[in-house]
Design a protein around this motif. Structure first.
Motif, PDB file in Angstrom:
ATOM      1  N   ALA A   5      21.673  -7.969  -5.468  1.00 36.33           N
ATOM      2  CA  ALA A   5      21.918  -7.974  -6.913  1.00 36.33           C
ATOM      3  C   ALA A   5      22.041  -6.542  -7.436  1.00 36.33           C
ATOM      4  CB  ALA A   5      20.800  -8.715  -7.627  1.00 36.33           C
ATOM      5  N   ALA A   6      21.170  -5.675  -6.937  1.00 29.98           N
ATOM      6  CA  ALA A   6      21.205  -4.280  -7.383  1.00 29.98           C
ATOM      7  C   ALA A   6      22.500  -3.600  -6.937  1.00 29.98           C
ATOM      8  CB  ALA A   6      19.992  -3.530  -6.841  1.00 29.98           C
ATOM      9  N   GLU A   7      22.949  -3.908  -5.701  1.00 32.50           N
ATOM     10  CA  GLU A   7      24.222  -3.340  -5.221  1.00 32.50           C
ATOM     11  C   GLU A   7      25.396  -3.806  -6.080  1.00 32.50           C
ATOM     12  OE1 GLU A   7      25.367  -1.492  -2.290  1.00 32.50           O
ATOM     13  OE2 GLU A   7      23.297  -0.795  -2.286  1.00 32.50           O
ATOM     14  N   MET A   8      25.383  -5.078  -6.432  1.00 34.30           N
ATOM     15  CA  MET A   8      26.475  -5.616  -7.250  1.00 34.30           C
ATOM     16  C   MET A   8      26.485  -4.971  -8.643  1.00 34.30           C
ATOM     17  SD  MET A   8      28.370  -7.790  -5.587  1.00 34.30           S
ATOM     18  CE  MET A   8      29.152  -8.918  -6.744  1.00 34.30           C
ATOM     19  N   GLU A   9      25.304  -4.778  -9.190  1.00 36.03           N
ATOM     20  CA  GLU A   9      25.196  -4.095 -10.493  1.00 36.03           C
ATOM     21  C   GLU A   9      25.716  -2.674 -10.391  1.00 36.03           C
ATOM     22  OE1 GLU A   9      23.150  -4.571 -13.549  1.00 36.03           O
ATOM     23  OE2 GLU A   9      23.229  -6.740 -13.211  1.00 36.03           O
ATOM     24  N   ALA A  10      25.367  -2.032  -9.283  1.00 36.11           N
ATOM     25  CA  ALA A  10      25.793  -0.641  -9.094  1.00 36.11           C
ATOM     26  C   ALA A  10      27.313  -0.552  -9.019  1.00 36.11           C
ATOM     27  CB  ALA A  10      25.143  -0.057  -7.836  1.00 36.11           C
ATOM     28  N   VAL A  11      27.938  -1.510  -8.321  1.00 38.21           N
ATOM     29  CA  VAL A  11      29.403  -1.527  -8.263  1.00 38.21           C
ATOM     30  C   VAL A  11      29.974  -1.671  -9.672  1.00 38.21           C
ATOM     31  CG1 VAL A  11      31.437  -2.849  -7.511  1.00 38.21           C
ATOM     32  CG2 VAL A  11      29.565  -2.454  -5.912  1.00 38.21           C
ATOM     33  N   ALA A  12      29.438  -2.630 -10.415  1.00 39.36           N
ATOM     34  CA  ALA A  12      29.957  -2.863 -11.773  1.00 39.36           C
ATOM     35  C   ALA A  12      29.802  -1.610 -12.639  1.00 39.36           C
ATOM     36  CB  ALA A  12      29.243  -4.052 -12.412  1.00 39.36           C
ATOM     37  N   ASP A  13      28.646  -0.965 -12.525  1.00 43.07           N
ATOM     38  CA  ASP A  13      28.426   0.257 -13.317  1.00 43.07           C
ATOM     39  C   ASP A  13      29.427   1.346 -12.950  1.00 43.07           C
ATOM     40  OD1 ASP A  13      26.328  -0.966 -14.561  1.00 43.07           O
ATOM     41  OD2 ASP A  13      24.755   0.034 -13.397  1.00 43.07           O
ATOM     42  N   GLN A  14      29.703   1.479 -11.644  1.00 39.00           N
ATOM     43  CA  GLN A  14      30.662   2.507 -11.211  1.00 39.00           C
ATOM     44  C   GLN A  14      32.073   2.188 -11.695  1.00 39.00           C
ATOM     45  OE1 GLN A  14      30.257   2.714  -6.918  1.00 39.00           O
ATOM     46  NE2 GLN A  14      28.059   3.090  -7.113  1.00 39.00           N
ATOM     47  N   VAL A  15      32.446   0.901 -11.591  1.00 38.97           N
ATOM     48  CA  VAL A  15      33.792   0.493 -12.011  1.00 38.97           C
ATOM     49  C   VAL A  15      34.006   0.807 -13.491  1.00 38.97           C
ATOM     50  CG1 VAL A  15      35.202  -1.564 -12.502  1.00 38.97           C
ATOM     51  CG2 VAL A  15      34.179  -1.265 -10.226  1.00 38.97           C
ATOM     52  N   LEU A  16      32.997   0.550 -14.303  1.00 35.32           N
ATOM     53  CA  LEU A  16      33.160   0.716 -15.753  1.00 35.32           C
ATOM     54  C   LEU A  16      33.497   2.157 -16.135  1.00 35.32           C
ATOM     55  CD1 LEU A  16      30.324  -1.611 -17.138  1.00 35.32           C
ATOM     56  CD2 LEU A  16      32.788  -2.068 -17.008  1.00 35.32           C
ATOM     57  N   ILE A  17      33.073   3.120 -15.316  1.00 42.09           N
ATOM     58  CA  ILE A  17      33.363   4.529 -15.643  1.00 42.09           C
ATOM     59  C   ILE A  17      34.298   5.186 -14.631  1.00 42.09           C
ATOM     60  CG2 ILE A  17      31.212   4.916 -16.936  1.00 42.09           C
ATOM     61  CD1 ILE A  17      30.165   6.306 -14.320  1.00 42.09           C
ATOM     62  N   CYS A  18      34.877   4.368 -13.747  1.00 46.27           N
ATOM     63  CA  CYS A  18      35.670   4.917 -12.635  1.00 46.27           C
ATOM     64  C   CYS A  18      36.938   5.619 -13.133  1.00 46.27           C
ATOM     65  CB  CYS A  18      36.062   3.784 -11.695  1.00 46.27           C
ATOM     66  SG  CYS A  18      37.076   4.345 -10.313  1.00 46.27           S
ATOM     67  N   LEU A  23      45.084   4.230 -13.437  1.00 46.58           N
ATOM     68  CA  LEU A  23      44.906   3.054 -14.302  1.00 46.58           C
ATOM     69  C   LEU A  23      43.749   3.267 -15.280  1.00 46.58           C
ATOM     70  CD1 LEU A  23      45.496   0.085 -11.811  1.00 46.58           C
ATOM     71  CD2 LEU A  23      47.120   1.169 -13.377  1.00 46.58           C
ATOM     72  N   SER A  24      42.851   4.179 -14.916  1.00 47.32           N
ATOM     73  CA  SER A  24      41.727   4.478 -15.822  1.00 47.32           C
ATOM     74  C   SER A  24      42.221   5.055 -17.151  1.00 47.32           C
ATOM     75  CB  SER A  24      40.760   5.465 -15.158  1.00 47.32           C
ATOM     76  OG  SER A  24      41.412   6.685 -14.897  1.00 47.32           O
ATOM     77  N   LYS A  25      43.424   5.682 -17.126  1.00 43.72           N
ATOM     78  CA  LYS A  25      43.907   6.351 -18.342  1.00 43.72           C
ATOM     79  C   LYS A  25      44.448   5.373 -19.367  1.00 43.72           C
ATOM     80  CE  LYS A  25      45.132  10.558 -15.861  1.00 43.72           C
ATOM     81  NZ  LYS A  25      46.250  11.208 -15.149  1.00 43.72           N
ATOM     82  N   THR A  26      44.894   4.214 -18.915  1.00 35.23           N
ATOM     83  CA  THR A  26      45.538   3.277 -19.835  1.00 35.23           C
ATOM     84  C   THR A  26      44.710   2.015 -20.103  1.00 35.23           C
ATOM     85  OG1 THR A  26      46.791   2.507 -17.914  1.00 35.23           O
ATOM     86  CG2 THR A  26      47.926   3.991 -19.418  1.00 35.23           C
ATOM     87  N   ARG A  27      43.627   1.847 -19.348  1.00 36.33           N
ATOM     88  CA  ARG A  27      42.838   0.627 -19.541  1.00 36.33           C
ATOM     89  C   ARG A  27      42.074   0.681 -20.875  1.00 36.33           C
ATOM     90  NH1 ARG A  27      38.453   2.758 -15.324  1.00 36.33           N
ATOM     91  NH2 ARG A  27      37.192   3.963 -16.784  1.00 36.33           N
ATOM     92  N   VAL A  87      42.574  -4.827  -8.098  1.00 41.18           N
ATOM     93  CA  VAL A  87      42.365  -3.643  -8.935  1.00 41.18           C
ATOM     94  C   VAL A  87      41.586  -4.059 -10.178  1.00 41.18           C
ATOM     95  CG1 VAL A  87      44.321  -2.251  -8.119  1.00 41.18           C
ATOM     96  CG2 VAL A  87      44.645  -3.771 -10.092  1.00 41.18           C
ATOM     97  N   LYS A  88      40.668  -3.205 -10.556  1.00 43.36           N
ATOM     98  CA  LYS A  88      39.731  -3.574 -11.621  1.00 43.36           C
ATOM     99  C   LYS A  88      40.211  -3.138 -13.003  1.00 43.36           C
ATOM    100  CE  LYS A  88      36.811  -4.632  -8.207  1.00 43.36           C
ATOM    101  NZ  LYS A  88      36.993  -5.939  -7.540  1.00 43.36           N
ATOM    102  N   CYS A  89      41.323  -2.408 -13.062  1.00 40.95           N
ATOM    103  CA  CYS A  89      41.869  -1.975 -14.348  1.00 40.95           C
ATOM    104  C   CYS A  89      43.298  -2.479 -14.494  1.00 40.95           C
ATOM    105  CB  CYS A  89      41.850  -0.450 -14.465  1.00 40.95           C
ATOM    106  SG  CYS A  89      40.192   0.234 -14.263  1.00 40.95           S
ATOM    107  N   ARG A  90      43.701  -2.745 -15.722  1.00 40.46           N
ATOM    108  CA  ARG A  90      45.004  -3.359 -15.973  1.00 40.46           C
ATOM    109  C   ARG A  90      46.155  -2.402 -15.685  1.00 40.46           C
ATOM    110  NH1 ARG A  90      48.197  -4.485 -21.541  1.00 40.46           N
ATOM    111  NH2 ARG A  90      49.700  -5.959 -20.675  1.00 40.46           N
ATOM    112  N   PRO A  91      47.100  -2.811 -14.866  1.00 44.99           N
ATOM    113  CA  PRO A  91      48.328  -2.029 -14.734  1.00 44.99           C
ATOM    114  C   PRO A  91      49.151  -2.173 -16.019  1.00 44.99           C
ATOM    115  CG  PRO A  91      47.961  -3.424 -12.796  1.00 44.99           C
ATOM    116  CD  PRO A  91      47.028  -3.901 -13.883  1.00 44.99           C
ATOM    117  N   PRO A  92      49.649  -1.056 -16.569  1.00 47.38           N
ATOM    118  CA  PRO A  92      50.385  -1.114 -17.842  1.00 47.38           C
ATOM    119  C   PRO A  92      51.531  -2.121 -17.773  1.00 47.38           C
ATOM    120  CG  PRO A  92      50.161   1.169 -17.068  1.00 47.38           C
ATOM    121  CD  PRO A  92      49.583   0.289 -16.010  1.00 47.38           C
ATOM    122  N   GLU A  93      51.750  -2.841 -18.846  1.00 43.14           N
ATOM    123  CA  GLU A  93      52.805  -3.864 -18.941  1.00 43.14           C
ATOM    124  C   GLU A  93      52.684  -4.916 -17.834  1.00 43.14           C
ATOM    125  OE1 GLU A  93      54.446  -3.395 -21.640  1.00 43.14           O
ATOM    126  OE2 GLU A  93      53.733  -1.340 -21.873  1.00 43.14           O
TER     127      GLU A  93
END
Ligand code: URA
Ligand code: SF4
Length: 222
Positions: A5-18, A23-27, A87-93
Motif C-alpha cells: 500500500a505504501a509503495e502504491m501511494e509513493a507511486v501516486a505521489d511521484q506521478v502527481l509531480i512528475c 506531457l507534464s507541461k500540458t496536463r 501514460v499517466k498524463c493526457r496527450p494534447p488533443e
C-alpha cells in the motif's frame, strides 16, 4: 516484507509531480490510477482523455461509463479492480502517446503491476497490448489469454473503439464474460506451481498476502 500500500501511494505521489516527459507541461492533473491494490484484475488503458485530465481519475468519460457496464456484467464495480494507463498524463488533443513518453512513464506502471500482483492483466487498446503482445493485432488476438505462471495477459478492444463501432459490442461483452474463468485458471496454475515447491518464500507465505479478499464469491458464480 514490502508494504504494498505504501509503495502504491509513493507511486501516486511521484506521478502527481512528475516531469519526466513533456506531457507534464500540458496536463491539468496527472492520473496515477484508481482501485483496489488487492484486486485480481488490473486494467490498463492508453492515457487520460479530456475528462480524466480534469478530474485526475482514469476512465471517467464516455469510455468509463461503458467500462463500468462491462465490469457489471461480471458482478464487479471499479472499486474492486485497479484501473490505470500506460501514460499517466493526457496527450494534447488526445493524440497517441509517443514511444518516448511511454518509456518515461513505464517505471510507474511496472511498479503498480508488481505491487498489485494481479491474476489477470486486461489491456485496453493497442499501447497497453504492445507491452505484452509486441506486434500483436487486436482483431486477431482479442479475447485470447496468454498465461504465464502467476498471471494471464488478456487483450481486449479499447472501450472507445467499441463505442465508435457498435458492431463490436457483442464480441466485447463475450470477451469480458470470460474473465472469471481465466482467473480461475490462473489460480489453479498458481496452486500447482506452489505445490511443485517452486514458489518463493514470500509467495508461500499466503497469510500475509490478502489476495483473496477481493470478490471470490462473485467470481465463482461463473
Ligand atoms: N480514459 C482513460 O483513462 N484511458 C483511456 O485509455 C481512455 C479513456
Ligand atoms: Fe511523468 Fe508519465 Fe506524466 Fe510523463 S506521462 S510527466 S512520465 S507521469
Amino acid at each position: 516484507m514490502i508494504d504494498r500500500a505504501a509503495e502504491m501511494e509513493a507511486v501516486a505521489d511521484q506521478v502527481l509531480i512528475c516531469q519526466k516527459c513533456d506531457l507534464s507541461k500540458t496536463r491539468t492533473k496527472a492520473v496515477p490510477g484508481y482501485g483496489d491494490i488487492n484486486a485480481e484484475i488490473l486494467l490498463i488503458g492508453e492515457g487520460p482523455g479530456f475528462h480524466e485530465d480534469k478530474q485526475g481519475l482514469p476512465f471517467v468519460g464516455r469510455s468509463g461509463d461503458y467500462l463500468d457496464k462491462l465490469l457489471a456484467m461480471i458482478g464487479l464495480n471499479r472499486k474492486q479492480v485497479f484501473i490505470t494507463n500506460v501514460v499517466k498524463c493526457r496527450p494534447p488533443e488526445n493524440r497517441d502517446p509517443t514511444p518516448d513518453e511511454i518509456l518515461a512513464c513505464k517505471p510507474y506502471l511496472d511498479t503498480q503491476e508488481m505491487m498489485i500482483d494481479p491474476m489477470i492483466i486486461v489491456t485496453l487498446g493497442r499501447f497497453s497490448m504492445a507491452r505484452y503482445f509486441p506486434g500483436g493485432k487486436i482483431t486477431q488476438i482479442h479475447g485470447k489469454p496468454k498465461f504465464d505462471e502467476r498471471v494471464a495477459y488478456y487483450p481486449l478492444f479499447h472501450p472507445a473503439a467499441v463505442l465508435r463501432n457498435p458492431t463490436l459490442q457483442e464480441t466485447m461483452a463475450q470477451d469480458v464474460m470470460r474473465i472469471p474463468q481465466i482467473i480461475e485458471e490462473v489460480k489453479k496454475r498458481r496452486a500447482a506451481s506452489e505445490n511443485n515447491g517452486d514458489s518463493t518464500p514470500e509467495q508461500a507465505d499466503s497469510s500475509e498476502l490478502p489476495k483473496s479478499g477481493g470478490s471470490p464469491t462473485q467470481l465463482s458464480m461463473f
